[in-house]
Design a protein around this motif. Structure first.
Motif, PDB file in Angstrom:
ATOM      1  N   ASN A   1       0.063  -3.067  -8.639  1.00 42.40           N
ATOM      2  CA  ASN A   1       0.841  -3.850  -7.686  1.00 42.40           C
ATOM      3  C   ASN A   1       1.217  -5.216  -8.253  1.00 42.40           C
ATOM      4  O   ASN A   1       2.308  -5.725  -8.007  1.00 42.40           O
TER       5      ASN A   1
ATOM      6  N   ASN B   1       4.040  -4.661 -10.663  1.00 38.49           N
ATOM      7  CA  ASN B   1       5.282  -4.381  -9.946  1.00 38.49           C
ATOM      8  C   ASN B   1       5.718  -5.543  -9.049  1.00 38.49           C
ATOM      9  O   ASN B   1       6.662  -5.403  -8.265  1.00 38.49           O
ATOM     10  N   HIS B   2       4.997  -6.673  -9.133  1.00 41.09           N
ATOM     11  CA  HIS B   2       5.320  -7.894  -8.382  1.00 41.09           C
ATOM     12  C   HIS B   2       5.218  -7.701  -6.862  1.00 41.09           C
ATOM     13  O   HIS B   2       5.881  -8.401  -6.106  1.00 41.09           O
ATOM     14  N   LYS B   3       4.363  -6.760  -6.462  1.00 36.96           N
ATOM     15  CA  LYS B   3       4.142  -6.581  -5.029  1.00 36.96           C
ATOM     16  C   LYS B   3       3.096  -7.560  -4.505  1.00 36.96           C
ATOM     17  O   LYS B   3       3.026  -7.824  -3.319  1.00 36.96           O
TER      18      LYS B   3
END
Length: 252
Positions: free
Chosen positions: A85, A88-90
Motif C-alpha cells: 500500500n 502504491n501510495h495508498k
C-alpha cells in the motif's frame, strides 16, 4: 525486469557463451542493462562489470546485500500489505526505505513477481515424493544472501538507469548482455508499455561498436540465434510450462 532468479536455472548454459565472447575479443567492460536478479553478472569474469535496472528498489536491494547489510528476518502478510500500500501510495505510514520495498516486493511475493504476484505465503506442496513445506520468503532470501557472498557478485557495480541511456555515452568495445521483458508474455505492471521497436533499434545501434547478446524468445530477421534451450521458468513444482529460451546477436 523479469522475476528474481529467472535466469538462475539456465545460467550454466548462458555464462560460458558470454564468457567465451569476452575472452576471445579481449573485452574489459561488461554491462547488463536489465540486471534483474544478477544471476548472470555474478558469474562473469571481466575487469569492469556494471549492472543497471530501471527499478530503483531492485538496485537498492542488490547494493544492500552486496554491502553485507541485513534483510528482514521474516515478512508476514500484514507487513507485506503495508509495504504494498505504501508503494502504491495508498498510505504514507509506516515509511519504507527503498531497500525495504525491494526486499519485501521481490522476496516475499509469490514467484518473485514483485507486488503483482501477491503474498507468497508458506505452504505445503504436493510432490511425487509426498508433501513438503515451502517458505518462499526464506528460500528467496537465503538464495540472495548466498549469491551475494560470491566474489564475482562483490565486484559488480549496480546503478539505477534506463537501458537507452547507454546510447548517449558513446560506449565501444563492450559486451552487453541484454535480458528485456519478453515480448508477448506476462509482465510486471511497470513493463506493460515497453517499446520493443525502440528496443531492437537500440540493439542495432549498440551492436555497431560493441557485442550485444540478447535473451528473448524471438527476434527480428536481422538477428541470428546463437543458442536455444527449453526451460521451465516457474518456481512452482506443479507448473510445468516451458518456453524456448534463446540468445541472439546482430547478423554481420
Amino acid at each position: 525486469m523479469k522475476y528474481m532468479g529467472s535466469k538462475q536455472r539456465i545460467a550454466k548454459f548462458i555464462v560460458p557463451i558470454i564468457q567465451n565472447y569476452i575472452d576471445e575479443n579481449n573485452i574489459t567492460q561488461y554491462i547488463e542493462p536489465f540486471v534483474g536478479g544478477a544471476n548472470i553478472i555474478d558469474k562473469i569474469e571481466c575487469k569492469l562489470k556494471i549492472g543497471t535496472d530501471l527499478n530503483k528498489y531492485l538496485i537498492a536491494l542488490l547494493n544492500r546485500v552486496k554491502n553485507d547489510l541485513p534483510l528482514y528476518q521474516d515478512v508476514d502478510k500484514n507487513t507485506y500489505n503495508l509495504c504494498k500500500n505504501y508503494y502504491n501510495h495508498k498510505i504514507d505510514e509506516p515509511h519504507f526505505e527503498d531497500w525495504e520495498i525491494g526486499n519485501i516486493g521481490f522476496l516475499a511475493s509469490y514467484n518473485g513477481r514483485w507486488f503483482d504476484g501477491g503474498y507468497g505465503k508458506p505452504v505445503f506442496e504436493t510432490t511425487k515424493n509426498g508433501k513438503r513445506f515451502r517458505n518462499y520468503y526464506q528460500e528467496a532470501k537465503n538464495n540472495l544472501l548466498k549469491q551475494a557472498q560470491n566474489l564475482f557478485f562483490k565486484d559488480c557495480c549496480f546503478y539505477c538507469s534506463d537501458y537507452e541511456n547507454y546510447l548517449n555515452l558513446h560506449i565501444e568495445n563492450t559486451l552487453f548482455y541484454v535480458d528485456p521483458p519478453y515480448q508477448n508474455t506476462t509482465k510486471y505492471s511497470n513493463a506493460f508499455k515497453f517499446d520493443y521497436i525502440r528496443f531492437w533499434n537500440w540493439c542495432r545501434q549498440m551492436s555497431k561498436k560493441n557485442i550485444v547478446i540478447i535473451s528473448e524468445l524471438n527476434a527480428p530477421d536481422d538477428f541470428k540465434c546463437i543458442w536455444e534451450h527449453k526451460a521451465n521458468r516457474s518456481i512452482n513444482v506443479k507448473n510445468k510450462s516451458n518456453q524456448i529460451e534463446k540468445l541472439f546477436v546482430k547478423r554481420g
